[in-house]
Design a protein around this motif. Structure first.
Motif, PDB file in Angstrom:
ATOM      1  N   VAL A 114       0.843  -1.204   0.000  1.00 16.02           N
ATOM      2  CA  VAL A 114       0.000   0.000   0.000  1.00 16.02           C
ATOM      3  C   VAL A 114       0.874   1.248   0.000  1.00 16.02           C
ATOM      4  N   ARG A 115       1.878   1.257   0.871  1.00 15.65           N
ATOM      5  CA  ARG A 115       2.770   2.433   0.946  1.00 15.65           C
ATOM      6  C   ARG A 115       3.508   2.660  -0.371  1.00 15.65           C
ATOM      7  N   ALA A 116       3.818   1.561  -1.047  1.00 14.41           N
ATOM      8  CA  ALA A 116       4.535   1.670  -2.325  1.00 14.41           C
ATOM      9  C   ALA A 116       3.614   2.072  -3.468  1.00 14.41           C
ATOM     10  N   GLY A 117       2.307   2.155  -3.179  1.00 15.50           N
ATOM     11  CA  GLY A 117       1.353   2.589  -4.197  1.00 15.50           C
ATOM     12  C   GLY A 117       0.870   1.482  -5.110  1.00 15.50           C
ATOM     13  N   ARG A 118       1.138   0.214  -4.736  1.00 20.48           N
ATOM     14  CA  ARG A 118       0.727  -0.892  -5.603  1.00 20.48           C
ATOM     15  C   ARG A 118      -0.651  -1.454  -5.243  1.00 20.48           C
ATOM     16  N   LEU A 119      -1.041  -1.369  -3.979  1.00 19.24           N
ATOM     17  CA  LEU A 119      -2.364  -1.835  -3.556  1.00 19.24           C
ATOM     18  C   LEU A 119      -3.181  -0.657  -3.038  1.00 19.24           C
ATOM     19  N   ASP A 120      -4.488  -0.746  -3.224  1.00 21.62           N
ATOM     20  CA  ASP A 120      -5.404   0.291  -2.752  1.00 21.62           C
ATOM     21  C   ASP A 120      -5.549   0.204  -1.235  1.00 21.62           C
TER      22      ASP A 120
END
Length: 511
Positions: free
Chosen positions: A416-422
């Motif tokens: 999530v922090r890496a922007g890959r999961l919502d």
């Protein structure tokens, strides 16, 4: 949704595992069915023939890891098998020639010597396991007894040299004898035309095939072989056959999808229960996010089928203990495309397939197979992706041990922090998994009720419609709309709809 339609879709995935183009098994069934009409196959036998054709090769999924251990790429191995009459010396040459394929020369020599010394006992054992496994699926689907019995005869031969050894001739059910021929001639017809199909039938007459069936086929080959360029529309072919119009109830469909999911996971030594686990976790998360009941059911079903495209991926790649090559990784990415294509027909499965194919997409565009990002990924896909990441992290794989629940939670949050999961989808999944997902307001601080109102007006509902659907006063709806516009910076229904799309609150498949 009918059972034949579902099994026809599943057969497309099985085709991939056989190294054949999709619709191979459907065309094989059509050849056998047309030939069956010529030789006097009864209506009950025609029904059995369809299910035998759709399920006979499903067992190859169950023994894929074992086949790969003996012969390397199991997909290529099965594709090559169509060119050989697998009995006697030709079978010995074929199995010995493929033993240890892809391994270093020293291991290939040992594998070949072992194959010859044991007389191929492991191969025979695998065939027996195949038949028992697929007959179990027939029982789960509550198919008639002749179907299960026929499936157990799949590796028999007319000359009695198949498995079980000694069973041959007219003791083999006629639908099975018809399919034995059709399964092979379909491949040779595609590669060598009518002459190629007739030639292979004649060369195996009295050996693998029933001579009477071969004679009947050769006499009318041009009439029974389907047009290679024309897609098969199963609904048209079975619409006048009551025996092949078994419509599934919602619960029966769920049970059938669970069976398909279980068989899909058998392609790997490490994936048993993966699809079920993803489906249940995603459905629980969707419920927590207050998605409509029909959407929750759809997400659960998509979870069951999200990896059906893996049937075309060799077990040597799926269970590879080391790093994948660029070519192998491309085949993995292609599996998501295959999932969507396999489920593209019939229409009742197409939407489930569209959602299932999103399981490996990522919010930053780094996923596959389309490389979608942000608002292009509907909420169903975001939930499925988070559920798949969490579940896979807790499972052992050939190249790593399974993580603890605590470590899997940390992994999801890092994604999530890496922007890959919502974030919202991930929190709902973690909460459903017992990981204490964070409670958070919706985008721009929208409350759950405001999100419900926004979704309804985005789909064209008037204030009166919203009030009726949610059981609240029209004035209250107006207040919610004002707050939605204030929080989102929208000034109209259209701009509010765009906000909802960008933030995953609407499914583009609905618009």
């Amino acid at each position: 949704m009918s059972l034949p339609e579902l099994l026809a879709a599943f057969s497309l995935a099985t085709d991939l595992g056989l190294g054949q183009p999709m619709e191979h098994l459907l065309r094989s069934w059509l050849i056998a069915s047309r030939l069956g009409e010529h030789v006097g196959l009864s209506r009950q036998q025609q029904e059995s023939l369809f299910y035998i054709a759709m399920l006979s090769w499903v067992g190859c999924v169950a023994d894929a890891p074992e086949v790969a251990a003996l012969f390397g790429d199991d997909v290529a191995f099965r594709a090559d098998g169509y060119s050989v009459d697998l009995a006697g010396r030709s079978a010995v040459r074929f199995f010995a020639g493929h033993a240890g394929s892809g391994a270093p020369p020293s291991r290939r020599i040992v594998a070949t010597a072992s194959m010859i010394a044991t007389g191929g006992r492991n191969v025979v054992r695998g065939m027996q396991s195949h038949c028992m496994t697929v007959s179990t699926m027939a029982q789960q689907l509550e198919l008639a007894e002749p179907v299960g019995a026929g499936l157990q005869q799949f590796f028999t031969r007319w000359d009695g040299r198949g498995v079980p050894h000694g069973l041959g001739g007219n003791d083999i059910a006629l639908p099975v004898r018809l399919f034995h021929l059709a399964d092979v001639v379909e491949v040779h017809h595609r590669l060598g035309g009518v002459d190629g199909a007739v030639e292979v039938a004649g060369s195996r007459s009295g050996k693998q095939f029933d001579p009477a069936v071969v004679d009947a086929f050769c006499a009318i080959a041009r009439d029974v072989l389907p047009d290679i360029e024309t897609p098969i529309e199963l609904s048209e072919l079975v619409k006048d056959d009551p025996a092949l119009r078994r419509v599934l109830t919602e619960s029966e469909l769920d049970g059938a999808l669970e069976s398909v999911a279980d068989f899909t996971d058998l392609r790997s030594l490490y994936r048993a229960g993966h699809s079920r686990g993803v489906a249940e976790l995603a459905a629980a998360a969707a419920t927590a996010l207050r998605l409509p009941t029909d959407r929750v059911r759809e997400i659960r079903r998509a979870g069951m089928l999200h990896d059906i495209g893996l049937h075309g991926l060799p077990a040597t790649v799926l269970d590879k203990p080391g790093r994948l090559t660029a070519n192998e990784w491309e085949r993995v990415r292609l599996s998501a495309y295959c999932t969507e294509r396999v489920l593209a027909r019939p229409p009742a499965l197409a939407r489930i397939g569209a959602v299932a194919a999103l399981a490996h997409e990522r919010m930053d565009g780094s996923g596959y197979h389309r490389g979608l990002s942000g608002s292009a990924i509907p909420i169903a896909g975001r939930i499925l992706a988070a559920a798949c990441v969490f579940r896979a992290a807790t499972e052992e794989r050939a190249h790593r041990r399974g993580r603890s629940s605590k470590d899997a939670i940390a992994l999801v949050r890092a994604e999530v922090r890496a922007g890959r999961l919502d974030a919202d989808a991930a929190d709902a999944v973690l909460s459903a998994a017992g990981g204490g997902g964070k409670r958070r307001a919706g985008p721009a601080g929208l409350t759950p009720r405001e999100i419900e109102v926004l979704q309804l007006i985005a789909h064209g509902s008037s204030a009166v419609d919203v009030a009726s659907k949610l059981g609240i006063a029209k004035k209250t709806v107006g207040t919610h709309i004002e707050r939605i516009y204030t929080k989102t910076g929208a000034s109209s229904r259209s701009t509010a709809t765009l906000f909802a799309l960008r933030n995953g609150l609407l499914d583009p498949l609905d618009l």
